[in-house]
Design an enzyme around this catalytic site. Structure first.
Site, PDB file in Angstrom:
ATOM      1  N   HIS A 195       4.497  34.475  29.548  1.00  0.00           N
ATOM      2  CA  HIS A 195       4.499  34.435  28.081  1.00  0.00           C
ATOM      3  C   HIS A 195       5.872  34.176  27.477  1.00  0.00           C
ATOM      4  O   HIS A 195       6.265  34.797  26.486  1.00  0.00           O
ATOM      5  CB  HIS A 195       3.929  35.747  27.537  1.00  0.00           C
ATOM      6  N   HIS A 203      -2.420  35.556  20.917  1.00  0.00           N
ATOM      7  CA  HIS A 203      -2.741  36.679  21.793  1.00  0.00           C
ATOM      8  C   HIS A 203      -3.391  37.866  21.077  1.00  0.00           C
ATOM      9  O   HIS A 203      -3.104  39.024  21.406  1.00  0.00           O
ATOM     10  CB  HIS A 203      -1.470  37.110  22.522  1.00  0.00           C
ATOM     11  N   GLU A 225      -7.435  33.188  24.904  1.00  0.00           N
ATOM     12  CA  GLU A 225      -6.198  32.470  24.631  1.00  0.00           C
ATOM     13  C   GLU A 225      -6.378  30.995  24.978  1.00  0.00           C
ATOM     14  O   GLU A 225      -6.521  30.648  26.147  1.00  0.00           O
ATOM     15  CB  GLU A 225      -5.069  33.064  25.472  1.00  0.00           C
TER      16      GLU A 225
END
Ligand code: GLA
Length: 350
Positions: A104, A178, A315
């Site tokens: 991420h 997210h 996602e």
């Protein structure tokens, strides 16, 4: 649109909360820290508005949190194996922040920085555009990237995300959103009764560090077959190596659309409230994460401690570890090109 002060960063900068409310009365609260959706209130089958996303009510918790609640993550959503990749013959080393891998966008990424609220629209459907400038070398990535994300709350109760990104040198860009959804509106319930449908015939299986092996596996006769709506809890504890690696569902589904145009990707339905969420995206992949790492240590809004599997993420993005998997749809961005993504979370009832 209404703007309030949400809190302050340690360096004194203010974090603002922007509230978008549509004609139907649904609302979304978005802060400029992490471009985070703090709350999202949509009707159940009786018209009752409830918050359907996990989150915190103060900046400190977002700064200290490790779950990426509601944020825009990047520069690369999901994992890059060993945080290494090669681009145009040059090797880049990114921050390692998840075991041996990069996750991420690194330690700070796009989710723990202050974005700039660039513009907003009040007439018609309310929208807010946020921008973040990620400097050359940040978390190890080449090129200065300018990423804009526009959130629109449409009158059809859709939270629409339009992304636009540019760079001044070749780089990789694969941001995603997210939010952890819990359509029951009671954020202490698990999501195991929610029924999920995903428009995909395959997934990208992973190793024990959740890095794709590079293969595409058919969902046929596996707990990963969500082609017909199925309760998330129905097979989550099945004996299956991939479920063991993920501690539940934490995998990328290969969307049948192939990406490149807006198409339906998934449907999520909560029988208790009647809320239904339909996801549309132009991305090739959808990471379904069943909130396996939540363990009650995150105290969220109204003091609720988020227990395991009380929220789930859908996602939309390119596949994990694409920079090391030439067979996956590419995500290289060069100067002069513009990255685009549109993803829509549409709420209705049944
Ligand atoms: C993603 C990942 C998970 C986990 C969460 C955040 O969905 O795939 O493994 O890191 O984000 O906790």
């Amino acid at each position: 649109m209404k703007t309030d002060v949400f809190g302050k960063l340690p360096d004194g900068r203010e974090v603002h909360k922007h509230t978008l409310t549509n004609k139907a009365g649904a609302s979304a609260e978005i802060i400029d820290y992490g471009a985070i959706v703090v709350s999202l209130r949509v009707p159940d089958r009786n018209g009752k508005l409830d918050d359907v996303v996990l989150g915190y009510d103060n900046v400190e918790s977002y700064m200290n949190g490790t779950a990426y609640f509601g944020a825009i993550v990047g520069r690369y959503g999901n994992r890059i194996g060993k945080g290494k990749f090669e681009l145009d013959g040059k090797e880049y080393q990114l921050t390692i922040n998840d075991g041996a891998n990069h996750l991420h966008g690194g330690k700070v990424g796009f989710s723990k920085v202050l974005w700039e609220a660039k513009s907003a629209g009040n007439s018609g459907e309310p929208w807010l555009e946020l921008q973040y400038v990620s400097r050359d070398g940040e978390e190890g990535y080449p090129g200065t990237v300018v990423l804009k994300v526009r959130y629109t709350l449409t009158d059809k109760n859709e939270l629409r995300l339009d992304y636009e990104g540019t760079t001044d040198r070749p780089t990789v860009l694969n941001p995603t959103h997210h939010s952890y959804f819990n359509l029951s509106g009671n954020l202490s319930n698990t999501i195991l009764d929610h029924q999920l449908m995903i428009e995909a015939d395959g997934t990208t299986p992973v190793d024990s560090g959740l890095i794709p092996t590079g293969q595409i596996a058919s969902v046929d006769n596996t707990p990963f077959d969500f082609r017909a709506a199925t309760a998330i809890g129905a097979r989550i504890n099945a004996s299956n190596e991939q479920l063991t690696f993920g501690k539940g569902y934490d995998h990328n589904w290969v969307l049948r659309s192939g990406g490149g145009h807006l198409a339906k990707a998934a449907e999520l339905y909560d029988p208790s409230s009647g809320r239904m969420m339909t996801v549309f995206t132009d991305q090739p992949g959808l990471q379904f994460y069943s909130g396996n790492f939540l363990d009650g240590s995150a105290k969220g809004k109204n003091g609720v401690a988020y227990q395991r599997r009380t929220g789930l993420c859908l996602e939309a993005q390119a596949f994990p570890d694409t920079p090391n998997k030439p067979q996956f749809p590419g995500i290289t961005l060069r100067q002069g090109q513009t990255y685009h993504q549109t993803t829509i979370y549409q709420f209705s009832t049944r």
